[in-house]
Scaffold this active site. Structure first.
Site, PDB file in Angstrom:
ATOM      1  N   ASN A  63       0.838  -1.187   0.000  1.00 20.17           N
ATOM      2  CA  ASN A  63       0.000   0.000   0.000  1.00 20.17           C
ATOM      3  C   ASN A  63       0.885   1.253   0.000  1.00 20.17           C
ATOM      4  O   ASN A  63       2.121   1.162  -0.047  1.00 20.17           O
ATOM      5  CB  ASN A  63      -0.943  -0.031   1.204  1.00 20.17           C
ATOM      6  CG  ASN A  63      -2.274   0.639   0.921  1.00 20.17           C
ATOM      7  OD1 ASN A  63      -2.341   1.638   0.210  1.00 20.17           O
ATOM      8  ND2 ASN A  63      -3.340   0.089   1.471  1.00 20.17           N
TER       9      ASN A  63
ATOM     10  N   HIS B  93      24.369  -0.390  11.983  1.00 15.92           N
ATOM     11  CA  HIS B  93      25.563   0.439  12.063  1.00 15.92           C
ATOM     12  C   HIS B  93      26.369   0.079  13.304  1.00 15.92           C
ATOM     13  O   HIS B  93      25.788  -0.222  14.356  1.00 15.92           O
ATOM     14  CB  HIS B  93      25.177   1.922  12.107  1.00 15.92           C
ATOM     15  CG  HIS B  93      24.402   2.365  10.908  1.00 15.92           C
ATOM     16  ND1 HIS B  93      25.003   2.734   9.729  1.00 15.92           N
ATOM     17  CD2 HIS B  93      23.068   2.458  10.683  1.00 15.92           C
ATOM     18  CE1 HIS B  93      24.081   3.052   8.841  1.00 15.92           C
ATOM     19  NE2 HIS B  93      22.895   2.889   9.400  1.00 15.92           N
TER      20      HIS B  93
ATOM     21  N   GLY C   9      -0.644  -1.258   8.854  1.00 13.79           N
ATOM     22  CA  GLY C   9      -0.041   0.024   8.517  1.00 13.79           C
ATOM     23  C   GLY C   9       0.886   0.555   9.598  1.00 13.79           C
ATOM     24  O   GLY C   9       0.625   0.436  10.793  1.00 13.79           O
TER      25      GLY C   9
ATOM     26  N   THR D  84      11.027  -6.541  16.463  1.00 12.90           N
ATOM     27  CA  THR D  84      12.456  -6.600  16.776  1.00 12.90           C
ATOM     28  C   THR D  84      12.981  -8.017  16.874  1.00 12.90           C
ATOM     29  O   THR D  84      14.196  -8.216  16.967  1.00 12.90           O
ATOM     30  CB  THR D  84      12.744  -5.875  18.092  1.00 12.90           C
ATOM     31  OG1 THR D  84      12.005  -6.514  19.150  1.00 12.90           O
ATOM     32  CG2 THR D  84      12.349  -4.405  18.015  1.00 12.90           C
TER      33      THR D  84
ATOM     34  N   ARG E 133       4.955  -8.629  20.147  1.00  5.98           N
ATOM     35  CA  ARG E 133       4.893  -9.917  20.841  1.00  5.98           C
ATOM     36  C   ARG E 133       3.691 -10.712  20.346  1.00  5.98           C
ATOM     37  O   ARG E 133       2.686 -10.135  19.940  1.00  5.98           O
ATOM     38  CB  ARG E 133       4.755  -9.704  22.355  1.00  5.98           C
ATOM     39  CG  ARG E 133       5.978  -9.085  23.016  1.00  5.98           C
ATOM     40  CD  ARG E 133       5.797  -9.046  24.528  1.00  5.98           C
ATOM     41  NE  ARG E 133       6.988  -8.589  25.207  1.00  5.98           N
ATOM     42  CZ  ARG E 133       7.261  -7.325  25.502  1.00  5.98           C
ATOM     43  NH1 ARG E 133       6.394  -6.392  25.148  1.00  5.98           N
ATOM     44  NH2 ARG E 133       8.363  -6.985  26.127  1.00  5.98           N
TER      45      ARG E 133
END
Length: 201
Positions: free
Chosen positions: A89, A119, A145, A168, A183
């Site tokens: 989208n 990094h 979204g 993550t 989670r």
């Protein structure tokens, strides 16, 4: 550019090792992707043939069937491998310094961002080099979204990621997951088609 070990900076980048992002080959690759994205984002809805041509050229695979709602942005495009009928989208971003593999019939809501770059923590090293980790997303995944998908994450097939989530860590197959950090909330047990007692609008 070839280093002493015979490998290019691009090869090291794709392998997830430290590399120089200002290497000429990589700069040219990013310029190519930016030009293609700019051309894609300038197309009108009636220009579907031109849009399809650009998508085929941009992506490593899957450009022939991807369902794209511009604008879209990426680093290289060639490192993005799509299954059949992936949907993006508005305003999606994929930073593909490492491979991004997305299975068939996976849907991304507006503003989803997928990151592979990382990094070094050391500031002096960070001025000169970076590295990345690949991202893998299974088939029939729905990403709400505004979700952010971090480097090195794998999302299993048939999983739903809630809007605004920050993913993550890897998420298994067939679950609803959401939050920051994202989670698992529960397994998805719903059968195909409208559920008893629901109203279709």
């Amino acid at each position: 550019m070839q280093e002493q070990d015979g490998r290019s900076e691009k090869a090291k980048m794709l392998a997830g090792e430290l590399y120089d992002p200002l290497d000429h080959e990589l700069v040219v690759g990013r310029e190519r992707a930016r030009d293609l994205c700019q051309a894609l984002n300038a197309t009108r809805e009636a220009e579907q043939d031109e849009r399809r041509r650009i998508l085929r050229e941009l992506f490593g695979s899957g450009g022939d069937t991807v369902w794209m709602q511009p604008p879209f942005f990426c680093d290289y495009g060639s490192n993005i491998e799509l299954g059949e009928r992936v949907f993006f989208n508005f305003n999606c971003v994929v930073l593909d310094v490492c491979p991004v593999r997305i299975g068939s019939f996976t849907f991304f809501g507006p503003g989803v961002q997928i990151y592979t770059p990382l990094h070094p923590m050391n500031a002096e090293l960070r001025r000169q080099q970076e590295f990345g980790k690949p991202v893998e997303i299974g088939s029939d995944v729905w990403v709400g979204g505004g979700a952010l998908i971090m480097p090195g994450v794998r999302i299993g097939s048939r999983t739903v990621i809630g809007a605004g989530s920050v993913v993550t860590r890897s998420i298994p197959d067939g679950v609803l997951a959401a939050g920051n950090p994202c989670r698992v909330i529960r397994e998805i047990t719903e059968q195909a088609g409208p559920q008893p007692g629901t109203v279709r609008s």
